[in-house]
Every structure is written in structure tokens, then in C-alpha cells.
Scaffold this active site. Structure first.
Site, PDB file in Angstrom:
ATOM      1  CB  CYS A  92      -0.918   0.033   1.222  1.00 44.46           C
ATOM      2  SG  CYS A  92      -1.815  -1.486   1.522  1.00 44.46           S
ATOM      3  CG  HIS A 110      -5.900  -0.249   2.621  1.00 45.43           C
ATOM      4  ND1 HIS A 110      -7.063  -0.146   1.880  1.00 45.43           N
ATOM      5  CD2 HIS A 110      -5.346  -1.449   2.266  1.00 45.43           C
ATOM      6  CE1 HIS A 110      -7.203  -1.208   1.132  1.00 45.43           C
ATOM      7  NE2 HIS A 110      -6.185  -2.034   1.347  1.00 45.43           N
ATOM      8  CG  HIS A 112      -8.981  -5.422   3.155  1.00 47.20           C
ATOM      9  ND1 HIS A 112      -8.283  -6.557   2.811  1.00 47.20           N
ATOM     10  CD2 HIS A 112      -8.342  -4.399   2.516  1.00 47.20           C
ATOM     11  CE1 HIS A 112      -7.271  -6.239   2.017  1.00 47.20           C
ATOM     12  NE2 HIS A 112      -7.277  -4.935   1.839  1.00 47.20           N
ATOM     13  CD  GLU A 139     -25.658  14.836  14.271  1.00 48.55           C
ATOM     14  OE1 GLU A 139     -26.569  15.263  13.551  1.00 48.55           O
ATOM     15  OE2 GLU A 139     -24.987  15.565  15.036  1.00 48.55           O
ATOM     16  CG  HIS A 196      -9.126  -3.803  -2.249  1.00 46.33           C
ATOM     17  ND1 HIS A 196      -8.006  -3.753  -3.037  1.00 46.33           N
ATOM     18  CD2 HIS A 196      -8.658  -3.810  -0.968  1.00 46.33           C
ATOM     19  CE1 HIS A 196      -6.919  -3.744  -2.294  1.00 46.33           C
ATOM     20  NE2 HIS A 196      -7.292  -3.783  -1.031  1.00 46.33           N
TER      21      HIS A 196
END
Ligand SMILES: CSC[C@@H](O)[C@@H](O)C(=O)COP(=O)(O)O
Ligand SMILES: [Zn+2]
Length: 241
Positions: A92, A110, A112, A139, A196
Site C-alpha cells: 500500500c 486502508h 478491508h 448525523e 476491496h
């Protein structure tokens, strides 16, 4: 006995301060694992602190990491100042770098999350620059800033838009589409990746975490709304969806 260079390398990640980035990444990932965001080695977090970028290793159980597992990169030269042996930096990394360089972020997360994945399947629009999740009058929208350089957060009546890009076989191949989505949606703090997960960033760790939590809450509510036939926006209501 450790050599001078190896102890200098250790000093980049060893600290008694729980707020040190190397400690924070481990702590955050343990919490994210409990939320189902970083299971099976997927997902992760990177922090920029001044000129140093802290990056987790690739393919490891993210909830089991220790500070000495962390890679440290120089923000300007993009050279590694610290490379733990027998480990590779997260796949990543180029996506985290996009958040730091293009958006001036201090932290990028990141996940999943299954809610994020389901949202990418529920958004019916075709792939391309128009693919985005939209929701309003919730909200938790108020937890998302208006945009870089703009004061304050979205209001309850603002429409939140999160772009969706298509997944690729290799994580790093997502970079170009993620950067394009950032350009197409200059106010966004997140990009969904179809089938993903999501990349979310913020000015600092506290903001990135808060925003990621608000978004995940909204994704979960939106999935449940869809099951009940409830619209995400007033426009959908007018369309009779
Ligand atoms: C279950 S493998 C998932 C990975 O390919 C990737 O999607 C991911 O998010 C983590 O990559 P990593 O290189 O382990 O940091
Ligand atoms: Zn991933």
C-alpha cells in the site's frame, strides 16, 4: 552487540511515548483488527511525522506487529532510513504516499471493511469518474471535513460523496486511479476500491481515525437502508427509489 548504525535505526522506532508513530501504528492496527478492518494481513496504516513516514511490513498479521517491524522513509528523498531485515514494505506504500504528497495528510488508513466493500457493490453507477457513493442527512456526515483548505466540517444537510475506483490484481497498481480520483474529487478524504475496501486519510492520526470511523458507520447504515428500501439521498427519494 548492536552496531552504531543498527542502534540508530532502532532509535527511529523505539520510544516509551505511546504517541510515537511506530507505537501508534501497532496500537491502531490492533484496534482496527477488532473492527474487522485489517484481518488476514489485509489493510494497514501509515503515519507521516515531520520528515519521516512510518510504514508497516507487507503480508504480516497487522494486529501482531511490534514497533521494530516498522519501515521508516524520508518524506523528501523517498529513501528508506530503516528497513527491517527479511521484511518488505507494505504494498500500500505508493497509495499512502499519494495521501501524504497530494493531500498533505499526516495519516492514511486502508481497511478491508465489509461495509465499505458492500457499498462498492451497491452503488449502481457504471465504473469511471462518476462512480461514487453519496449520502445526506445523516448525523455522522458532520465528522467529515469540508475539504482541504476549507474551514470546518460538512453539515447535516451537505451531501457526502466518496469516489469509487476499480480494483486491480496488485495493490500498487491502484495508485494511478487513486490519484485521479483525488483530482476529480478535490474535497474528498477517502477513495473506495471496488470489491476491496477503502483508503481514508486525515491531517493527523486523530482526524484520520475519526473520519474512518464515521465513514464506516455511514457505510453500515447505508447497507441496512438499502435492505429496507430506504434512499440515501433526497434526490433518490424524489425519484421514488
Ligand atoms: C489479504 S492480502 C491483502 C493485500 O493484498 C492488500 O490488499 C493489503 O491491503 C495489505 O497489503 P500489505 O502489503 O500486506 O500491507
Ligand atoms: Zn488492501
Amino acid at each position: 552487540m548492536a552496531s552504531d548504525s543498527s542502534s540508530a535505526s532502532e532509535q527511529l522506532v523505539l520510544s516509551a511515548d505511546p504517541k510515537h508513530p511506530a507505537n501508534l501504528i501497532c496500537e491502531l492496527c490492533r484496534g482496527f483488527y477488532r473492527l474487522g478492518w485489517v484481518t488476514g494481513t489485509g489493510g494497514g496504516t501509515s503515519i507521516r511525522h515531520h520528515d519521516h513516514i512510518y510504514i508497516a511490513p507487507s503480508g504480516v498479521q497487522k494486529e501482531m506487529m511490534v514497533p521494530t517491524d516498522m519501515f521508516v522513509m524520508d518524506f523528501h528523498s523517498k529513501e528508506y532510513l530503516r528497513k527491517p531485515q527479511a521484511l518488505k514494505p507494505s504494498a500500500c506504500t505508493p497509495l499512502f504516499l499519494a495521501a501524504f504528497t497530494k493531500r498533505g495528510a499526516g495519516c492514511c488508513i486502508h481497511t478491508h471493511s465489509q461495509w465499505a466493500v458492500l457499498i462498492t457493490l451497491l452503488v449502481e453507477r457504471e465504473s469511471g469518474p462518476d462512480a461514487c457513493f453519496e449520502i445526506e442527512q445523516m448525523e455522522m456526515i458532520k465528522g467529515i471535513p469540508k475539504g482541504p483548505g476549507k474551514q470546518g466540517a460538512l453539515s447535516y444537510f451537505d451531501r457526502l460523496r466518496i469516489p469509487i475506483i476499480e480494483n486491480t490484481a496488485q495493490e500498487e497498481d491502484l495508485t494511478e486511479a487513486l490519484e485521479q480520483a483525488m483530482d476529480n474529487y478535490p474535497d474528498t478524504y477517502a477513495v473506495l476500491v471496488r470489491r476491496h475496501g477503502i483508503y481514508t486519510w486525515g491531517d493527523n492520526v486523530h482526524k484520520a481515525k475519526t473520519q474512518c470511523e464515521c465513514l464506516d458507520y455511514l457505510f453500515q447504515v447505508a447497507v441496512e437502508m438499502k435492505k429496507l428500501g430506504l434512499p440515501w439521498t433526497n434526490a433518490s427519494l424524489a425519484d421514488g427509489l
